[in-house]
Design an enzyme around this catalytic site. Structure first.
Site, PDB file in Angstrom:
ATOM      1  N   LYS A 160      -3.713   4.167  -1.037  1.00  0.00           N
ATOM      2  CA  LYS A 160      -3.043   3.365  -0.009  1.00  0.00           C
ATOM      3  C   LYS A 160      -1.597   3.188  -0.434  1.00  0.00           C
ATOM      4  O   LYS A 160      -1.303   3.105  -1.629  1.00  0.00           O
ATOM      5  CB  LYS A 160      -3.701   1.982   0.122  1.00  0.00           C
ATOM      6  CG  LYS A 160      -5.122   2.009   0.631  1.00  0.00           C
ATOM      7  CD  LYS A 160      -5.668   0.592   0.718  1.00  0.00           C
ATOM      8  CE  LYS A 160      -7.126   0.580   1.186  1.00  0.00           C
ATOM      9  NZ  LYS A 160      -7.685  -0.776   1.220  1.00  0.00           N
ATOM     10  N   HIS A 210       1.188  -2.073  -0.790  1.00  0.00           N
ATOM     11  CA  HIS A 210       1.275  -3.165   0.184  1.00  0.00           C
ATOM     12  C   HIS A 210       2.209  -4.249  -0.325  1.00  0.00           C
ATOM     13  O   HIS A 210       2.259  -4.540  -1.516  1.00  0.00           O
ATOM     14  CB  HIS A 210      -0.118  -3.754   0.447  1.00  0.00           C
ATOM     15  CG  HIS A 210      -0.181  -4.630   1.645  1.00  0.00           C
ATOM     16  ND1 HIS A 210       0.189  -5.956   1.616  1.00  0.00           N
ATOM     17  CD2 HIS A 210      -0.538  -4.369   2.924  1.00  0.00           C
ATOM     18  CE1 HIS A 210       0.048  -6.478   2.824  1.00  0.00           C
ATOM     19  NE2 HIS A 210      -0.383  -5.539   3.644  1.00  0.00           N
ATOM     20  N   HIS A 245       1.252  -7.039  -2.819  1.00  0.00           N
ATOM     21  CA  HIS A 245       1.173  -6.867  -4.279  1.00  0.00           C
ATOM     22  C   HIS A 245       2.506  -7.151  -4.968  1.00  0.00           C
ATOM     23  O   HIS A 245       2.601  -7.071  -6.187  1.00  0.00           O
ATOM     24  CB  HIS A 245       0.715  -5.445  -4.620  1.00  0.00           C
ATOM     25  CG  HIS A 245      -0.736  -5.196  -4.336  1.00  0.00           C
ATOM     26  ND1 HIS A 245      -1.741  -5.665  -5.141  1.00  0.00           N
ATOM     27  CD2 HIS A 245      -1.339  -4.538  -3.327  1.00  0.00           C
ATOM     28  CE1 HIS A 245      -2.919  -5.294  -4.639  1.00  0.00           C
ATOM     29  NE2 HIS A 245      -2.698  -4.617  -3.541  1.00  0.00           N
TER      30      HIS A 245
END
Length: 496
Positions: free
Chosen positions: A79, A82, A85
């Site tokens: 992924k 994001h 994080h």
């Protein structure tokens, strides 16, 4: 992140922030020459005050080395990074830097979310909707698109759910083709993440992950069984009773009914492995506050297994960032935030009349933009939520990262133009006015502030110290400059 500490104190302070020449102090009669340390300390305290003396004593207390072990950042592979994080990454990096500055040898390990049922779903999804060509062009975006699509399909199609469980079963059994695809996803992710970390000024020595402990997790289950801690529920799941009365009013599930491990099982294995490898004195996890119960249970199980060092394990929780958006709408990826910060800062710099010409303006805009994000995050208690506001964060005045950087750059400019004055010895007896003494006292509190920060692992103490230092420097310099100008017969102006 792991901190494995014992570094050589000799290398701790190669470039001290503030230096007093003992010979100068003796020569000017500020310290007695009889060699009496107590008398010298009292004399020093009378000159620079009790705050400075306390700082000196606290710094002496900090010159010790202990092994530490930390876990932070820890995004999920396959992924894009994001924005959620970001806090774990910069907070963990702050703690690592703090420990290093106090003499600990830091080994930074990023514990990636690289195992679990979601990879069964992604593996099955890639076999249905994936494309190796698209994977090469824009890897994480393509994996993200596949994951979104397969999740949508799985809602109404049980066949896809079965395919996902089958793929994960193949992974757990180390089936070659399944592992090959998973490794490809992992390598692509780490490579992409390293670019983001580089922009943030963050690095890791080792990239670990849940997958490293999947076999050890089964050993943990066996240990729990041998100690009589593992119980089986009616549903067939394996649990550990954490209730004080032994009535199962509180328990933690460590094993699925099909025998596969869970996140907490792999965390137990990781903790035991870290203790064996690094023999840490303390272990700290940096995650959002929603995981508080998870870590409470983790530490309880370790203690129940007979590992007293679990008492020295700590969870550093942080709150949520609300309203983090770019002009395009809701932010999903951290790169969007960093790009936006750089673009906004670059525009602000180009519109400012005080901006100096520079060779790499985009690089400066990036650094200042990231500073703004960090200072905004660190101003309050880490456990609190806060509302994200671009205009407030990037203000050129006030207690912002932008103005902190401006202060440093302005001082660097003055030093570059006029020199840093290191040729002559520093004589504190010349600094007898109250403002000079106040600035000296504040400078000497630096080590005390580091000590305060390491006690509760809160960066707000250091941020507040630097902001106050900036104000005191400007106020003190302004007063002395104005007084000197008046003596010369010059009337100081406040605006021009």
């Amino acid at each position: 992140m792991f901190l494995n500490g014992s570094s050589d104190i000799v290398h701790l302070r190669q470039s001290p922030d503030f230096r007093l020449s003992v010979n100068t102090l003796l020569r000017n009669g500020i310290l007695p020459t009889n060699g009496d340390l107590q008398a010298q300390t009292e004399a020093l305290a009378s000159q620079v005050g009790p705050i400075a003396l306390n700082s000196y004593l606290l710094f002496m207390n900090l010159l010790t080395t202990f092994p530490f072990c930390f876990s932070y950042s820890s995004p999920n592979i396959a992924k894009k990074f994001h924005a959620g994080h970001l806090r774990s990454t910069i907070i963990g990096n702050f703690i690592a830097n703090l420990k290093e500055s106090l003499g600990n040898n830091v080994i930074r390990v990023n514990y990636l979310g690289d195992w679990g049922m979601q990879f069964g779903l992604l593996g099955a999804g890639f076999q249905l909707f994936g494309c190796q060509e698209k994977l090469k062009k824009n890897p994480l975006q393509h994996l993200f698109d596949v994951y979104v699509q397969v999740n949508k399909e799985a809602e109404n199609n049980e066949v896809i759910g079965q395919a996902a469980r089958e793929f994960f079963r193949r992974l757990e059994q180390q089936e070659h083709q399944a592992l090959l695809l998973w490794k490809q996803f992992r390598e692509i992710t780490v490579e992409e993440y390293q670019q983001v970390y580089k922009r943030l000024g963050v690095h890791f020595d080792i990239y670990s992950g849940e997958s490293f402990h999947q076999q050890q997790a089964q050993e943990v289950v066996q240990q729990l069984q041998r100690r009589g801690l593992l119980k089986t529920t009616e549903k067939g799941t394996g649990v550990v009773d954490l209730s004080s009365a032994g009535d199962m009013s509180s328990y933690s599930t460590v094993l699925r009914s099909d025998g596969t491990s869970l996140y907490i099982t792999r965390d137990l294995a990781a903790a035991l492995d870290r203790k064996e490898r690094y023999n840490f004195d303390e272990m700290i996890y940096v995650t959002d506050k929603s995981q508080g119960i998870h870590f409470q249970q983790l530490f309880q199980i370790l203690l129940a297994m007979g590992h007293s060092w679990a008492e020295r394990c700590q969870h550093v929780p942080f709150g949520l960032v609300q309203g983090m958006k770019t002009r395009l709408g809701e932010v999903v990826f951290l790169e969007d935030v960093l790009d936006e910060a750089r673009a906004r800062m670059l525009r602000n710099m180009s519109q400012s009349k005080t901006t100096k010409e520079m060779v790499y303006p985009e690089d400066t805009a990036e650094k200042v933009g990231i500073s703004a994000l960090i200072v905004q995050d660190f101003k309050g208690p880490l456990g609190s939520d806060y509302k994200f506001d671009w205009d407030r964060i990037l203000q050129a005045q006030g207690d912002t990262g932008v103005f902190l950087q401006y202060t440093h750059a302005r001082l660097c400019s003055l030093i570059h133009r006029y020199g840093d004055g290191e040729e002559g010895a520093f004589d504190p007896s010349l600094l007898l006015d109250q403002r000079s003494i106040s600035i000296l006292q504040h400078l000497l509190r630096y080590d005390e502030v580091l000590y305060q920060s390491v006690q509760d692992l809160q960066p707000k103490h250091l941020v507040n110290f630097l902001m106050t230092l900036r104000l005191r420097l400007f106020s003190g310099v302004c007063t002395v400059l104005a007084n000197g100008m008046k003596i010369l017969g010059i009337t100081p102006v406040e605006k021009m």
